[in-house]
Design a protein around this motif. Sequence first.
Motif, mmCIF file in Angstrom:
data_model
loop_
_atom_site.group_PDB
_atom_site.id
_atom_site.type_symbol
_atom_site.label_atom_id
_atom_site.label_comp_id
_atom_site.label_asym_id
_atom_site.label_seq_id
_atom_site.Cartn_x
_atom_site.Cartn_y
_atom_site.Cartn_z
ATOM 1 N N ASN A 66 0.833 -1.201 0.000
ATOM 2 C CA ASN A 66 0.000 0.000 0.000
ATOM 3 C C ASN A 66 0.868 1.252 0.000
ATOM 4 N N SER B 93 -8.903 -1.239 -3.025
ATOM 5 C CA SER B 93 -8.429 0.124 -3.227
ATOM 6 C C SER B 93 -7.248 0.417 -2.306
ATOM 7 N N GLY B 94 -6.236 1.073 -2.856
ATOM 8 C CA GLY B 94 -5.083 1.469 -2.058
ATOM 9 C C GLY B 94 -3.954 0.458 -2.038
#
Length: 67
Positions: free
Chosen positions: A15, A31-32
Amino acid sequence: MSRDSAERQYVVVRNDEEQYSIWPADRTLPSGWHAQDVTGGKDECLAHITRVWTDLRPRTLREAAGH
């Protein structure tokens, strides 16, 4: 362990805080998280993370400490 889980392929992900994990290769990343160039069995991926993730502090904490 089922045969299916023994054969499951994973991808090493990281991340924005430079924290690592693994994710099933056949699933969309959350996401991320960003795929790294390492895929394989669970043990192989976890061994890679052990080799490369030597400072477990999040990136922003390392930067604040001046490292």
